[in-house]
Design an enzyme around this catalytic site. Sequence first.
Site, PDB file in Angstrom:
ATOM      1  N   PRO A 137       0.607  -1.265   0.045  1.00 38.16           N
ATOM      2  CA  PRO A 137      -0.060  -0.053   0.191  1.00 38.16           C
ATOM      3  C   PRO A 137       0.783   1.302  -0.026  1.00 38.16           C
ATOM      4  CG  PRO A 137      -0.192  -0.990   2.129  1.00 38.16           C
ATOM      5  CD  PRO A 137       0.624  -1.997   1.327  1.00 38.16           C
ATOM      6  N   CYS A 138       1.411   1.520  -1.007  1.00 38.39           N
ATOM      7  CA  CYS A 138       2.160   2.774  -1.472  1.00 38.39           C
ATOM      8  C   CYS A 138       1.090   3.817  -1.224  1.00 38.39           C
ATOM      9  CB  CYS A 138       3.114   2.796  -2.459  1.00 38.39           C
ATOM     10  SG  CYS A 138       2.250   2.434  -3.892  1.00 38.39           S
TER      11      CYS A 138
END
Length: 169
Positions: A137-138
């Site tokens: 989850p950047c």
Amino acid sequence: MTNEIYWTVFEHAHLKLYIAATEKGLCYVGSPGHSWEEMASAIHKRYPAAEVKENIEVMQPYIEELHEYFSRKRQSFSVPVDVKGTPFQEAIWKALMDIPYGQTLSYSDIAHKIGKPAAVRAVGTAIGANPVLVTVPCHRVIGKNGAITGYRGGTEMKQYLLDLEGKKR
């Protein structure tokens, strides 16, 4: 070395993403609007000898978890990921996976988390090279001032994911 990489198209509502996996796990989640050729090129950079084959059956567990996430029925992923990068990139990507659903950290927070507080720009570069959007989850990394900053999937997609998770700025 992985010789076969399986892929399919993930579709949910208005979203269409190319996804791919090795025998070890998810290795690519594309950006909205990106083509099969862009996926194949990204895969061959990390897996030069790989044969890329469409296989919806192999990809079904990944499709199911992504559908659950986009339907707000899943907050974390149990499917494995197989991300290949430099040791620095892999440390960053692992730190991203520790950010809880609905929360955000800044680039400097991530730099501190990996013990390299002066490496904020390098952290940003490593985050930008993340091959597995959503599940790594950047999108949960924002500017120190709370600004929505660059995202391989586009800042509109980043805002969509943060809104989906209920993150208010």
